[in-house]
Design a protein around this motif. Sequence first.
Motif, PDB file in Angstrom:
ATOM      1  N   PRO A 179       0.887  -1.090   0.113  1.00 32.53           N
ATOM      2  CA  PRO A 179      -0.088   0.037   0.081  1.00 32.53           C
ATOM      3  C   PRO A 179       0.799   1.207   0.083  1.00 32.53           C
ATOM      4  N   THR A 180       0.402   2.391  -0.850  1.00 28.35           N
ATOM      5  CA  THR A 180       1.182   3.535  -0.696  1.00 28.35           C
ATOM      6  C   THR A 180       0.071   4.854  -0.160  1.00 28.35           C
ATOM      7  N   GLU A 181       0.644   5.220   0.810  1.00 34.15           N
ATOM      8  CA  GLU A 181      -0.083   6.523   1.131  1.00 34.15           C
ATOM      9  C   GLU A 181       0.151   7.734   0.417  1.00 34.15           C
ATOM     10  N   MET A 182      -0.702   8.461  -0.044  1.00 31.77           N
ATOM     11  CA  MET A 182      -0.157   9.867  -0.565  1.00 31.77           C
ATOM     12  C   MET A 182      -1.179  10.797  -0.512  1.00 31.77           C
ATOM     13  N   THR A 183      -0.718  12.075  -0.579  1.00 31.12           N
ATOM     14  CA  THR A 183      -1.957  13.151  -0.683  1.00 31.12           C
ATOM     15  C   THR A 183      -2.693  13.414  -1.960  1.00 31.12           C
ATOM     16  N   SER A 184      -3.639  14.021  -1.921  1.00 28.64           N
ATOM     17  CA  SER A 184      -4.573  14.414  -3.090  1.00 28.64           C
ATOM     18  C   SER A 184      -3.613  14.931  -4.249  1.00 28.64           C
ATOM     19  N   HIS A 185      -2.729  15.932  -3.733  1.00 31.35           N
ATOM     20  CA  HIS A 185      -1.949  16.437  -4.659  1.00 31.35           C
ATOM     21  C   HIS A 185      -0.978  15.522  -5.444  1.00 31.35           C
ATOM     22  N   ASP A 186      -0.259  14.712  -4.811  1.00 28.77           N
ATOM     23  CA  ASP A 186       0.530  13.749  -5.042  1.00 28.77           C
ATOM     24  C   ASP A 186      -0.325  12.688  -6.316  1.00 28.77           C
ATOM     25  N   PHE A 187      -1.441  12.284  -5.602  1.00 29.22           N
ATOM     26  CA  PHE A 187      -2.144  11.413  -6.429  1.00 29.22           C
ATOM     27  C   PHE A 187      -2.489  12.098  -7.930  1.00 29.22           C
ATOM     28  N   PHE A 188      -2.772  12.991  -7.732  1.00 21.37           N
ATOM     29  CA  PHE A 188      -3.468  13.541  -9.327  1.00 21.37           C
ATOM     30  C   PHE A 188      -2.032  13.814  -9.853  1.00 21.37           C
ATOM     31  N   GLN A 189      -1.085  14.109  -9.430  1.00 26.43           N
ATOM     32  CA  GLN A 189       0.279  14.504 -10.167  1.00 26.43           C
ATOM     33  C   GLN A 189       0.677  13.159 -10.917  1.00 26.43           C
ATOM     34  N   ARG A 190       0.558  11.871 -10.048  1.00 30.07           N
ATOM     35  CA  ARG A 190       0.832  10.805 -10.636  1.00 30.07           C
ATOM     36  C   ARG A 190       0.058  10.137 -11.791  1.00 30.07           C
ATOM     37  N   TRP A 191      -1.300  10.473 -11.376  1.00 31.21           N
ATOM     38  CA  TRP A 191      -2.479  10.052 -12.273  1.00 31.21           C
ATOM     39  C   TRP A 191      -2.206  10.574 -13.617  1.00 31.21           C
ATOM     40  N   LYS A 192      -1.662  11.959 -13.496  1.00 33.90           N
ATOM     41  CA  LYS A 192      -1.478  12.792 -14.706  1.00 33.90           C
ATOM     42  C   LYS A 192      -0.061  11.975 -15.674  1.00 33.90           C
ATOM     43  N   GLN A 193       0.571  11.739 -14.912  1.00 35.80           N
ATOM     44  CA  GLN A 193       2.100  11.229 -15.285  1.00 35.80           C
ATOM     45  C   GLN A 193       1.422   9.632 -16.110  1.00 35.80           C
ATOM     46  N   LEU A 194       0.569   8.942 -15.584  1.00 33.22           N
ATOM     47  CA  LEU A 194       0.311   7.785 -16.295  1.00 33.22           C
ATOM     48  C   LEU A 194      -0.739   7.960 -17.055  1.00 33.22           C
ATOM     49  N   SER A 195      -0.575   8.866 -18.303  1.00 35.53           N
ATOM     50  CA  SER A 195      -1.782   9.376 -19.028  1.00 35.53           C
ATOM     51  C   SER A 195      -1.731   8.570 -20.469  1.00 35.53           C
ATOM     52  N   GLN A 196      -0.618   7.975 -20.614  1.00 31.21           N
ATOM     53  CA  GLN A 196      -0.626   7.284 -21.972  1.00 31.21           C
ATOM     54  C   GLN A 196      -2.093   5.982 -22.099  1.00 31.21           C
ATOM     55  N   PRO A 197      -2.500   6.271 -23.239  1.00 33.05           N
ATOM     56  CA  PRO A 197      -3.742   5.167 -23.319  1.00 33.05           C
ATOM     57  C   PRO A 197      -3.544   3.817 -22.798  1.00 33.05           C
ATOM     58  N   GLN A 198      -2.417   3.363 -23.283  1.00 32.96           N
ATOM     59  CA  GLN A 198      -2.328   1.868 -22.859  1.00 32.96           C
ATOM     60  C   GLN A 198      -2.202   1.623 -21.318  1.00 32.96           C
ATOM     61  N   GLN A 199      -1.761   2.850 -20.684  1.00 28.95           N
ATOM     62  CA  GLN A 199      -1.326   2.620 -18.981  1.00 28.95           C
ATOM     63  C   GLN A 199      -2.931   2.758 -18.543  1.00 28.95           C
ATOM     64  N   GLU A 200      -3.872   2.836 -19.099  1.00 28.93           N
ATOM     65  CA  GLU A 200      -5.058   3.012 -18.338  1.00 28.93           C
ATOM     66  C   GLU A 200      -5.939   1.797 -18.997  1.00 28.93           C
ATOM     67  N   ALA A 201      -6.751   1.247 -17.835  1.00 28.60           N
ATOM     68  CA  ALA A 201      -7.685   0.392 -18.234  1.00 28.60           C
ATOM     69  C   ALA A 201      -8.885   0.658 -17.713  1.00 28.60           C
ATOM     70  N   GLN A 202     -10.087   0.666 -18.082  1.00 28.22           N
ATOM     71  CA  GLN A 202     -11.409   1.057 -17.549  1.00 28.22           C
ATOM     72  C   GLN A 202     -12.358   0.060 -17.958  1.00 28.22           C
ATOM     73  N   LYS A 203     -13.259  -0.092 -17.089  1.00 30.88           N
ATOM     74  CA  LYS A 203     -14.435  -1.043 -17.218  1.00 30.88           C
ATOM     75  C   LYS A 203     -15.769  -0.594 -16.733  1.00 30.88           C
ATOM     76  N   ILE A 204     -16.995  -0.429 -17.440  1.00 31.40           N
ATOM     77  CA  ILE A 204     -18.042  -0.075 -16.676  1.00 31.40           C
ATOM     78  C   ILE A 204     -18.869  -1.202 -16.621  1.00 31.40           C
ATOM     79  N   PHE A 205     -19.354  -1.662 -15.301  1.00 35.64           N
ATOM     80  CA  PHE A 205     -20.153  -2.795 -14.994  1.00 35.64           C
ATOM     81  C   PHE A 205     -21.022  -2.610 -14.100  1.00 35.64           C
ATOM     82  N   LYS A 206     -22.163  -3.450 -14.172  1.00 36.70           N
ATOM     83  CA  LYS A 206     -23.091  -3.551 -13.253  1.00 36.70           C
ATOM     84  C   LYS A 206     -22.568  -4.109 -11.923  1.00 36.70           C
ATOM     85  N   ALA A 207     -23.430  -3.506 -10.683  1.00 37.00           N
ATOM     86  CA  ALA A 207     -22.940  -4.069  -9.408  1.00 37.00           C
ATOM     87  C   ALA A 207     -23.464  -5.617  -9.209  1.00 37.00           C
TER      88      ALA A 207
END
Lengths: 153, 958
Positions: free
Chosen positions: B848-876
């Motif tokens: 687990p890695t604890e981080m602040t909101s600022h750090d989180f979004f900064q890293r989130w942006k760094q991982l912005s290449q399309p293949q780095q992201e995987a997304q799924k929308i699904f029913k509960a």
Amino acid sequence: MQFMLLFSRQGKLRLQKWYVPLSDKEKKKITRELVQTVLARKPKMCSFLEWRDLKVVYKRYASLYFCCAIEEQDNELITLEIIHRYVELLDKYFGSVCELDIIFNFEKAYFILDEFLLGGEAQETSKKTVLKAIEQADLLQEVRPHVVTLHYE
Amino acid sequence: ADVIATARWTNQRRAALSQRKEAYAYMPAVSKGDGMRGLAVFISDIRNCKSKEAEIKRINKELANIRSKFKGDKALDGYSKKKYVCKLLFIFLLGHDIDFGHMEAVNLLSSNKYTEKQIGYLFISVLVNSNSELIRLINNAIKNDLSSRNPTFMCLALHCIANVGSREMAEAFASEIPRILVAGDTMDSVKQSAALCLLRLYKTSPDLVLMGEWTSRVVHLLNDQHMGVVTAAISLITCLSQKNPDEFKTCVSLAVSRLSRIVSSASTDLQDYTYYFVPAPWLSCKLLRLLQCYPPPEDGAVKGRLVECLETILNKAQEPPKSKKVQHSNAKNAILFEAISLIIHYDSEPNLLVRACNQLGQFLQHRETNLRYLALESMCTLASSEFSHEAVKTHIETVINALKTERDVSVRQRAADLLYAMCDRSNAKQIVAEMLSYLETADYSIREEMVLKVAILAEKYAVDYSWYVDTILNLIRIAGDYVSEEVWYRVIQIVINRDDVQGYAAKTVFEALQAPACHENMVKVGGYILGEFGNLIAGDPRSSPLVQFNLLHSKFHLCSVPTRALLLSAYIKFINLFPETKATIQEVLRCDSQIRNSDVELQQRAVEYLKLSSIASTDVLATVLEEMPPFPERESSILAKLKKKKGPGAVSVPELDDKREGGELNGGGDRGPDTASTPSPSADLLGIRSAAPIGATPTSTGSLLVDVFSEAGPAAPSAAVNDDGFLRFVCKNNGVLFENQLLQIGIKSEYRQNLGRMYLFYGNKTSVQFASFTTTVSCPGELQSHILSTKPVEPLVEGGAQIQQVLNIECLTDFSEAPLLNIKFRYGGALQNLSLKLPVTINKFFQPTEMTSHDFFQRWKQLSQPQQEAQKIFKANHGMDTEVLKAKLLGLGTALLDDVDPNPENYVCAGVIQTKGQQVGCLLRLEPNGQAQMYRLTLRCSKDSVSMRLCELLAQQF
């Protein structure tokens, strides 16, 4: 049963029925391999062989080989009689069946097989009942195929 | 008139045939107005093509014609559509690709003319297209036919579902068909199709076929008046019973009474279900097969009735045949063999077992090759029952004779298998000798397997080790090319571990090497053994050190690079053993062909050994080149190899005296740590690679690490992989992984960094002992994504007992395939085989890695290449309770970060996946939509494959 193949002495595939999902490529590969293996066997050899992790049961009727692939726990001898019963059904329907009947009326061969075996298991083993189903279906057809009428009349 | 003589044609038939040939040849000319004239003409044309090119040309012409008709402005009538679709089908069945016509076939499905509908369905059955638009249309047509109440249409629709059997069809119809199957007003023929249709769907999508409330009515189909219905239904019931034995156990007594009625009926009672004087052979076989899903009936009356049936079947085998036709004897014997299988499965009736064995003994000399083949095969399983092992052994001469005289290689193969299965200490020498002599002329296709079997038997039943060494050296002499590395590694391992055989081994290899042409494998074994133990025979001037060296070196130039490398190591060992050979050997090492050899390995060895022998003191040399220490005790890796070759379950190693009376070949009981070791290509004498050069395989259990990693793919387990339990463990580490009526498997696991340890608890739920209990772990997919090592489990699990096994896990790189656990054991004589996915998933290695909101979004942006992201929308899939969700996300192994996402409803997590080679940073965002009962899950990781895999795993958790 995983699949049934009918092929001629020259290695021409006459009927194929697959009861497991396989890609076309895989089917062609299996067919090629098996046809070769079976054709290479001598007449007096036994009708069963181990092939990959399946058992192959085959029998030759005149120019045609009937070949079934069954699973480990399936019964070889009863499979041999499955083949025979199918041959009997074809024979009764076409009247002394020969390879040409199966070539020219391939769709009939498939229909008869579907009445007899479904999903690779015996659905109806009574010859009368199977033929009755097929003949009833034939009656529903407005014109009977010429090929069949040829030797029925 | 319904008899067809195999390959023998009566004159009448010949005449009929030639008439037919003529008819088909002229048909295009003579036929008019028939249903499918165009098709017949086309088939005839194809048959008349003289070359493949001509055929292709004709087909292309036809395809162009059909395409233009389908595209044309004029609407085609049903008849033409049927004809063209049928032509396309014919072309496809000839082996050509078809990429159009599906739509026209689908149109035919809704025709109200039976023949058009039938062709449409046939086309769809043979050429399904995964095009989802089409599947919907097909399913619609099927739905209409199923509700048409016209039995012929219903059957066509059911046949189509059974032939295609896709998941989409299961989704659409799996709930409807059981209703059709049991409804009182359904016609028999429809019931038959429905039963087998359901079976096919169950095989493809077991999760969608829920029998639930229908169970008991389905079981009662065994009582149906219509034999055809029973015949079809029993296949379904057997399959369902295998998976849910408890729910279906009432079928046992019904099956017994049905069987009893058939067995005792006269041959005419069953009318058309009697086949060549044998009443209902197919159904009988299936009933006997169904009973093999269960232990012997507990109810005394039922059991008595069944034993009576089995006795009747055995008695009938002795009666004179009612017909000379082979169909009669085949049908009768099919039932007999199935009955024998059941007797073997029960393994509890000594009387029946011995009768079965005697019956098979008669078949061993039958004139029908098929029966000899089956008798040999069936006897193999009888050989492993304690009640019949001795009875099987009495047939040894017949079997040896079969090995020598059968003309069909597959029958000889069965004979060899049976000899192997019936082998024990009392007959091992005879059997091994026979197999060795058979090897000299054996077919190439079975030599390797024969070699493995001889090697295993020789090792297993060796009381004196000189016999063992002789046998293996004979193997190399007779079939050197087929002696795999495992076999010769093994003989070296054993010689090193047993000091009482070393002198004999040295003497024997020395003699064997005298032969002018000896197999390279012999040179390998000779080099290794003389390098270690040449001193034991050096006292004899005929095998003095220099003679030994010269003998080995005379083979050197004919050998391949790995063997030469091994010989160089033997030479340096000689320098230590016999200082008097030093000058000669240094001379050899120094010559250009060694020291400047173009092969890097050889050159390096020559240079290093030369240097070592020149600068090291005698003491240092003696330490470095010391005799190899004993190898840790391992199960023969040869056995593992044979298992892999034959597939699991196929190897019935004589199990009766598995306890290896009379001391183990491998010496010391000290079981070394089971490290993963790769067989070193040249079995390095210096032991530079620390582990043994032999596959690491603990006694009587799996964990065939080497075997898993040494070849392209893992041995595929034959049991269907059960992965129901798997997904429940993504977010938790402990619990029950699997449970059936026999066995419960619990797991506890803990992970730290890239390492993990998993405790497996196998509980025997019955009161009967499990024998030959073995477990094997293999890693499919990307090899070496994780290393697993296990301690072996005990081969016996007493009734009610629980045993434990520990797996050590190391994550080398990220992975997506879970390791497979294969479990095999005997319960009441029947071999149980089970494969499970082990819940080792990539998220287990999260820190687990604890981080602040600022750090989180900064890293989130760094991982912005399309293949780095995987997304799924699904029913509960489950409730959307906050606490449950939080617990799951924590169980995932990541840190759950508060106050990061501007929307307090959303969850964000962060963690680092630790693999041996790298760390993969992962960020996760889960956005619930309570109203729609949906989630959106987004993962961003520094490695694309990890995003994908985590997304797949997690999408099924909430």
